[in-house]
Write a protein that holds these residues in place. Structure first.
Motif, PDB file in Angstrom:
ATOM      1  N   ASP A  79      -0.802  -9.493   1.117  1.00  7.31           N
ATOM      2  CA  ASP A  79      -0.895  -8.122   1.624  1.00  7.31           C
ATOM      3  C   ASP A  79      -1.397  -7.195   0.514  1.00  7.31           C
ATOM      4  O   ASP A  79      -0.987  -7.297  -0.630  1.00  7.31           O
ATOM      5  CB  ASP A  79       0.526  -7.701   2.074  1.00  7.31           C
ATOM      6  CG  ASP A  79       0.552  -6.416   2.836  1.00  7.31           C
ATOM      7  OD1 ASP A  79       1.608  -5.749   2.829  1.00  7.31           O
ATOM      8  OD2 ASP A  79      -0.483  -6.053   3.424  1.00  7.31           O
ATOM      9  N   HIS A  80      -2.336  -6.296   0.862  1.00 11.10           N
ATOM     10  CA  HIS A  80      -2.822  -5.276  -0.088  1.00 11.10           C
ATOM     11  C   HIS A  80      -3.264  -5.871  -1.424  1.00 11.10           C
ATOM     12  O   HIS A  80      -2.848  -5.402  -2.485  1.00 11.10           O
ATOM     13  CB  HIS A  80      -1.751  -4.196  -0.330  1.00 11.10           C
ATOM     14  CG  HIS A  80      -1.573  -3.318   0.837  1.00 11.10           C
ATOM     15  ND1 HIS A  80      -2.539  -2.431   1.266  1.00 11.10           N
ATOM     16  CD2 HIS A  80      -0.556  -3.212   1.728  1.00 11.10           C
ATOM     17  CE1 HIS A  80      -2.104  -1.803   2.344  1.00 11.10           C
ATOM     18  NE2 HIS A  80      -0.914  -2.265   2.654  1.00 11.10           N
ATOM     19  N   HIS A 125       2.748   4.041   4.959  1.00 12.77           N
ATOM     20  CA  HIS A 125       3.783   3.087   4.555  1.00 12.77           C
ATOM     21  C   HIS A 125       5.120   3.791   4.375  1.00 12.77           C
ATOM     22  O   HIS A 125       5.181   4.997   4.190  1.00 12.77           O
ATOM     23  CB  HIS A 125       3.392   2.430   3.232  1.00 12.77           C
ATOM     24  CG  HIS A 125       2.240   1.491   3.363  1.00 12.77           C
ATOM     25  ND1 HIS A 125       1.050   1.647   2.685  1.00 12.77           N
ATOM     26  CD2 HIS A 125       2.067   0.389   4.130  1.00 12.77           C
ATOM     27  CE1 HIS A 125       0.216   0.683   2.993  1.00 12.77           C
ATOM     28  NE2 HIS A 125       0.810  -0.105   3.873  1.00 12.77           N
ATOM     29  N   HIS A 175      -1.316  -1.177   9.736  1.00  8.01           N
ATOM     30  CA  HIS A 175      -0.418  -1.056   8.583  1.00  8.01           C
ATOM     31  C   HIS A 175       0.575   0.072   8.850  1.00  8.01           C
ATOM     32  O   HIS A 175       0.387   0.880   9.756  1.00  8.01           O
ATOM     33  CB  HIS A 175      -1.228  -0.749   7.316  1.00  8.01           C
ATOM     34  CG  HIS A 175      -1.887  -1.965   6.736  1.00  8.01           C
ATOM     35  ND1 HIS A 175      -1.458  -2.571   5.587  1.00  8.01           N
ATOM     36  CD2 HIS A 175      -2.935  -2.697   7.185  1.00  8.01           C
ATOM     37  CE1 HIS A 175      -2.219  -3.612   5.332  1.00  8.01           C
ATOM     38  NE2 HIS A 175      -3.123  -3.710   6.278  1.00  8.01           N
ATOM     39  N   GLY A 176       1.659   0.092   8.066  1.00  6.10           N
ATOM     40  CA  GLY A 176       2.636   1.163   8.236  1.00  6.10           C
ATOM     41  C   GLY A 176       3.194   1.183   9.643  1.00  6.10           C
ATOM     42  O   GLY A 176       3.355   2.233  10.247  1.00  6.10           O
ATOM     43  N   ASN A 233       1.850  -5.043  10.612  1.00  5.15           N
ATOM     44  CA  ASN A 233       2.532  -5.184   9.321  1.00  5.15           C
ATOM     45  C   ASN A 233       3.884  -4.477   9.330  1.00  5.15           C
ATOM     46  O   ASN A 233       3.941  -3.268   9.601  1.00  5.15           O
ATOM     47  CB  ASN A 233       1.651  -4.608   8.199  1.00  5.15           C
ATOM     48  CG  ASN A 233       0.488  -5.512   7.869  1.00  5.15           C
ATOM     49  OD1 ASN A 233       0.136  -6.397   8.647  1.00  5.15           O
ATOM     50  ND2 ASN A 233      -0.106  -5.313   6.698  1.00  5.15           N
TER      51      ASN A 233
HETATM   52 ZN   LIG Z   1       0.198  -1.947   4.435  1.00  2.26          ZN
END
Ligand SMILES: [Zn+2]
Ligand SMILES: O=C(COP(=O)(O)O)NO
Ligand code: NA
Length: 311
Positions: A88-89, A184, A214-215, A257
């Motif tokens: 991730d990331h 996030h 995401h988030g 995510n």
């Molecule tokens: Zn993320």
């Protein structure tokens, strides 16, 4: 079985459901997530940040990466549900290459803070290497606000759908994370929760590929209340409401995510157990409630996203 993330997401894309990607840093979260996947007969994407790799490897990212590959593969090879492991990331070339070398199913190259042409160039470099190793690639367009695991950006920049089409054609990434207003962590919205469904719809129409949110944690109120009952202070926390999350799946999100929701569930269980059992010091006992709560949040999310019984 241990599978490629792309296989899980292509199926989800075709059948319009989403698969949760749960972040881990240790064994206990992995156990709880796997238990939820078994109960719901659901595919699972396990993901680790670069911070998690450093943490597990005690500063050595390759050691951390191979530790996570070994743990996840052991569970995956012994179970009927498909499980993938995702970086991730990924921002740091060294960490991304370590994950590929260790045997991760997929990696994210997060160059979303760079200008478009630079994001494209960096992403193309990673795609070439990852695809040569049979590893699939995620990239992000637009920027999330919010802080988490040193993934920070001052303000959120929403994705430009036309740019997204150009970006995926140029880079050949396997799945894309369009920024549509999430951030996030546990404090996602000042006022009422709102995501840009229009942009999401356009990105899906233009790319037709698996998309990532995401988030995406909801900040489960039940867990907030338990944690605050036992001394936590989560005032002002707010996540993505379930109905909004379901709408993003309907509009084409396929990977969701989820990190914050599991962190809050674990600490709620830990606080509750420790407060109520002053004499206990067996780690297999005092983390039990924490793991049970994580499993509950996992199971509910798999149901909500529509991946239950899709294994
Ligand atoms: Zn993320
Ligand atoms: O996007 C996430 C997790 O987001 P949350 O903080 O909402 O769980 N990981 O990459
Ligand atoms: Na990711």
């Amino acid at each position: 079985p241990y599978v490629n993330t792309k296989d899980i997401l292509e199926k989800a894309n075709k059948e319009y459901y989403a698969v949760a990607a749960f972040n881990i840093n240790n064994l206990e979260f992995l156990q709880a997530i796997v238990e939820g996947g078994i109960e719901k007969k659901s595919p699972l994407i396990i993901e680790t940040s670069e911070g998690a790799m450093k943490y597990a490897g005690m500063g050595d990212p390759l050691r951390g990466a191979s530790l996570f590959v070994k743990m996840v593969r052991e569970f995956a090879d012994s179970l009927d549900i498909p499980i993938a492991l995702h970086l991730d990331h990924g921002k740091n070339f060294k960490y991304i290459i370590s994950a590929i070398k260790a045997g991760y199913s997929s990696v994210m190259i997060d160059a979303s803070d760079k200008p478009l042409e630079e994001n494209i160039k960096t992403t193309k470099d990673i795609v070439r290497i990852a695809h040569a190793a049979g590893v699939s690639v995620e990239a992000e367009l637009g920027k999330l606000a919010g802080i988490e695991d040193n993934v920070a950006s001052a303000e959120s920049v929403l994705v430009n759908p036309d740019e997204a089409k150009y970006f995926v054609e140029e880079t050949q990434v396997d799945f894309l994370a369009p920024a549509i207003g999430t951030s996030h962590g546990a404090f996602k919205f000042k006022g009422e929760a709102k995501l840009d469904f229009d942009r999401l719809k356009k990105v899906k129409e233009l790319t037709k590929m698996p998309l990532v949110l995401h988030g995406a944690s909801s900040v489960v109120q039940e867990m907030v209340e338990i944690a605050e009952n036992y001394g936590a202070d989560f005032g002002g926390s707010k996540g993505v409401p379930s109905d909004i999350l379901k709408e993003t799946v309907r509009l084409g999100i396929n990977k969701v995510n989820t990190d914050t929701d599991l962190r809050m569930a674990f600490v709620a269980g830990l606080r509750e157990f420790l407060q109520n059992n002053p004499k206990e010091f067996d780690p297999r006992k005092y983390m039990e409630t924490a793991k049970t709560y994580v499993k509950k949040v996992v199971s509910d999310r798999l149901e909500l996203l529509g991946s239950a019984n899709k294994a």
